[in-house]
Design an enzyme around this catalytic site. Structure first.
Site, PDB file in Angstrom:
ATOM      1  N   SER B  11      13.215 -17.865  -7.052  1.00 37.48           N
ATOM      2  CA  SER B  11      13.740 -17.974  -8.413  1.00 37.48           C
ATOM      3  C   SER B  11      14.182 -16.597  -8.869  1.00 37.48           C
ATOM      4  O   SER B  11      14.982 -15.941  -8.189  1.00 37.48           O
ATOM      5  CB  SER B  11      12.671 -18.582  -9.320  1.00 37.48           C
ATOM      6  OG  SER B  11      13.187 -18.811 -10.595  1.00 37.48           O
ATOM      7  N   HIS B  38      16.715 -21.174  -7.658  1.00 38.88           N
ATOM      8  CA  HIS B  38      17.079 -21.543  -9.030  1.00 38.88           C
ATOM      9  C   HIS B  38      18.370 -20.838  -9.411  1.00 38.88           C
ATOM     10  O   HIS B  38      18.528 -19.647  -9.182  1.00 38.88           O
ATOM     11  CB  HIS B  38      15.975 -21.121 -10.004  1.00 38.88           C
ATOM     12  CG  HIS B  38      14.717 -21.926  -9.837  1.00 38.88           C
ATOM     13  ND1 HIS B  38      13.530 -21.572 -10.409  1.00 38.88           N
ATOM     14  CD2 HIS B  38      14.474 -23.069  -9.144  1.00 38.88           C
ATOM     15  CE1 HIS B  38      12.593 -22.470 -10.102  1.00 38.88           C
ATOM     16  NE2 HIS B  38      13.146 -23.376  -9.324  1.00 38.88           N
ATOM     17  N   ASP B 130       7.142 -23.328  -9.959  1.00 39.07           N
ATOM     18  CA  ASP B 130       7.826 -24.280  -9.085  1.00 39.07           C
ATOM     19  C   ASP B 130       7.566 -23.892  -7.625  1.00 39.07           C
ATOM     20  O   ASP B 130       7.535 -22.720  -7.283  1.00 39.07           O
ATOM     21  CB  ASP B 130       9.333 -24.255  -9.384  1.00 39.07           C
ATOM     22  CG  ASP B 130      10.078 -25.384  -8.677  1.00 39.07           C
ATOM     23  OD1 ASP B 130       9.418 -26.335  -8.222  1.00 39.07           O
ATOM     24  OD2 ASP B 130      11.318 -25.301  -8.585  1.00 39.07           O
TER      25      ASP B 130
END
Lengths: 277, 191
Positions: B11, B38, B130
């Site tokens: 991310s 992401h 996540d």
């Protein structure tokens, strides 16, 4: 008995669930793409307060209201007006010049969900001066989402974002001309709705119902496995006139299907195809 | 062990970390690589070009039902979840998971389902949790799990969450991840 892989039992339970739903209710999810289907099923299991796929099976088969919720969870797709603005720009550039040459334009929007993208297309056709010559058949397997689509009311708080998408999508006017604020929402104006027919149709179990100049089926086939995709591609192909236009989702491809050679690409990035054979 | 797929989740700060990993991967890699990074929903091909610049392996955005072939790096497209099925990738537009689409958990959990112990999962830098659940599932199904050493990550939150979620992962600084990967799949290269 020795414990087996947790995966194995889950796969058997899901098969039984889908088979049961098919036999009892006639909805066929057996050839849906397994990975995303499994996630949705587990979301439903949690929402229904059961603990296993088998537990959900019992509830779905014995409680029609639970089946309705199941159907809704599996058929509602996240959508918005002018979603993927670049698609609408490509459609204006590549498809509209072809459509201008037709006296009458029949459009099928397959898997229309709650209608946002149907009204977006209606606005685009209106701005290109073609809406009065077209009829849009918008279909979905779920009657609850169709009712919502038909009502044509969009939550007012989303309209600001949609206005941005509209402008990015090459909108030529003032977006607020296309709706009136009513019922705590934005009501799509009636002149945009008069050439749209909303009707139930299940891509998995229903046959072709007309011949079209344009078919849009965007981000619907991604939920199907490869053999079902192949079957639905056959249905789309047979429902499209020669030189008709097919629009798929941005990351869907013809390359893995038997119909690749029947189409030419009008726009390779936005997956706009034209039937040539 | 014959591995089939390496899944990587990143991310915040992931751009550099992923590029570092990809640039060290050898030609003729006998497994496929799938990346859940992401990214903004309207981000375009820039990320692919950036990652391709320093990678000897082809880097592509995954398309729906694309076969999972070894030696190729597949990137989750913007605004879609990337899922693994036995033999091919699938996409979905389902709601974001842990505020993310693509979601790393969705990628990792489906990879574990499809390939069980033949998966290697790697969590890199990020400011989210996540990927932690997904990495735990990979481990539960017998796969190999690797986490970037938090104090070497641009943002340690995601690696720390992953370390908490699994038992004794390989915790490695960025530069040591690819050598470890190579040692795991070495026997496959020789064949």
């Amino acid at each position: 008995m020795s414990p087996r892989h947790p995966n194995e039992l889950e796969d058997i339970e899901i098969k039984l669930l889908l088979e049961g739903i098919y036999l009892y209710y006639g909805f066929d999810f057996r050839d849906y793409a397994m990975a995303s289907l499994k996630r949705r099923i587990w979301n439903i299991i949690h929402a229904e307060n059961v603990h296993t796929v088998s537990g959900l099976q019992e509830k779905v088969l014995h409680d029609p209201a639970c089946m309705e919720r199941f159907l809704l969870s599996l058929s509602v797709n996240v959508t918005s007006m002018f979603r993927d603005p670049s698609f609408y720009i490509a459609f204006r550039d590549k498809a509209i010049p072809v459509l201008r040459t037709y006296p009458f334009i029949r459009i099928w929007h397959a898997g229309c969900s709650t209608g946002e993208e149907v009204y977006s297309l209606a606005i685009l056709m209106f701005e290109e001066g073609l809406y009065h010559r077209c009829r849009i058949y918008a279909t979905d397997m779920n009657e609850a989402v169709l009712r919502k689509a038909k009502a044509g009311i969009i939550p007012l708080d989303l309209m600001q974002e949609y206005t941005q998408f509209y402008l990015q999508a090459g909108g030529k006017s003032d977006f607020s001309e296309y709706y009136t604020a009513a019922y705590n929402g934005a009501l799509i104006r009636s002149f945009l709705r008069e050439n749209i027919v909303f009707s139930p149709h299940n891509l998995v179990t229903d046959a072709s119902f007309n011949e079209f100049n344009v078919i849009l089926c965007r981000n619907v086939l991604i939920y199907f496995n490869r053999s079902l995709q192949e079957r639905v591609h056959k249905l789309l192909y047979e429902s499209l006139r020669t030189f008709g236009i097919l629009g798929l989702g941005k990351h869907e491809t013809m390359k893995t299907t038997a119909y690749e050679n029947h189409y030419e690409e009008l726009d390779s990035d936005e997956k706009i195809y034209r039937r040539i054979a | 062990m014959d591995f089939k797929i390496v899944v990587i989740g990143a991310s915040l700060g992931g751009l550099n970390a992923v590029q570092t990993i990809l640039s060290a991967l050898p030609k003729n890699l006998p497994v496929a690589v799938a990346i859940g990074q992401h990214r903004h929903r309207s981000s375009d091909g820039e990320l692919i070009r950036y990652l391709q610049e320093t990678s000897v392996l082809p880097v592509r955005e995954a398309e729906d039902k694309q076969p999972i072939n070894p030696g190729i790096v597949f990137l989750a497209p913007a605004d879609y979840h990337l899922l693994v099925e036995p033999g091919y990738f699938a996409l979905s537009k389902d709601a974001p998971v842990t505020f993310a689409r693509p979601s790393i958990d969705v990628l990792f959990e489906s990879a574990a389902d499809a390939y069980e112990e033949q998966v290697i999962g790697i969590i890199l830098t990020g400011a989210s949790s996540d990927g932690a659940k997904g990495l735990a599932k990979i481990q539960a199904y017998g796969g190999t799990v690797i986490v970037q050493k938090p104090d070497t990550a641009e943002c340690p939150i995601m690696p720390e969450a992953a370390i908490k979620a699994v038992k004794m992962p390989q915790i490695l600084p960025l530069a040591e991840i690819v050598p470890f990967l190579n040692s795991q799949i070495k026997s496959q290269i020789l064949i």
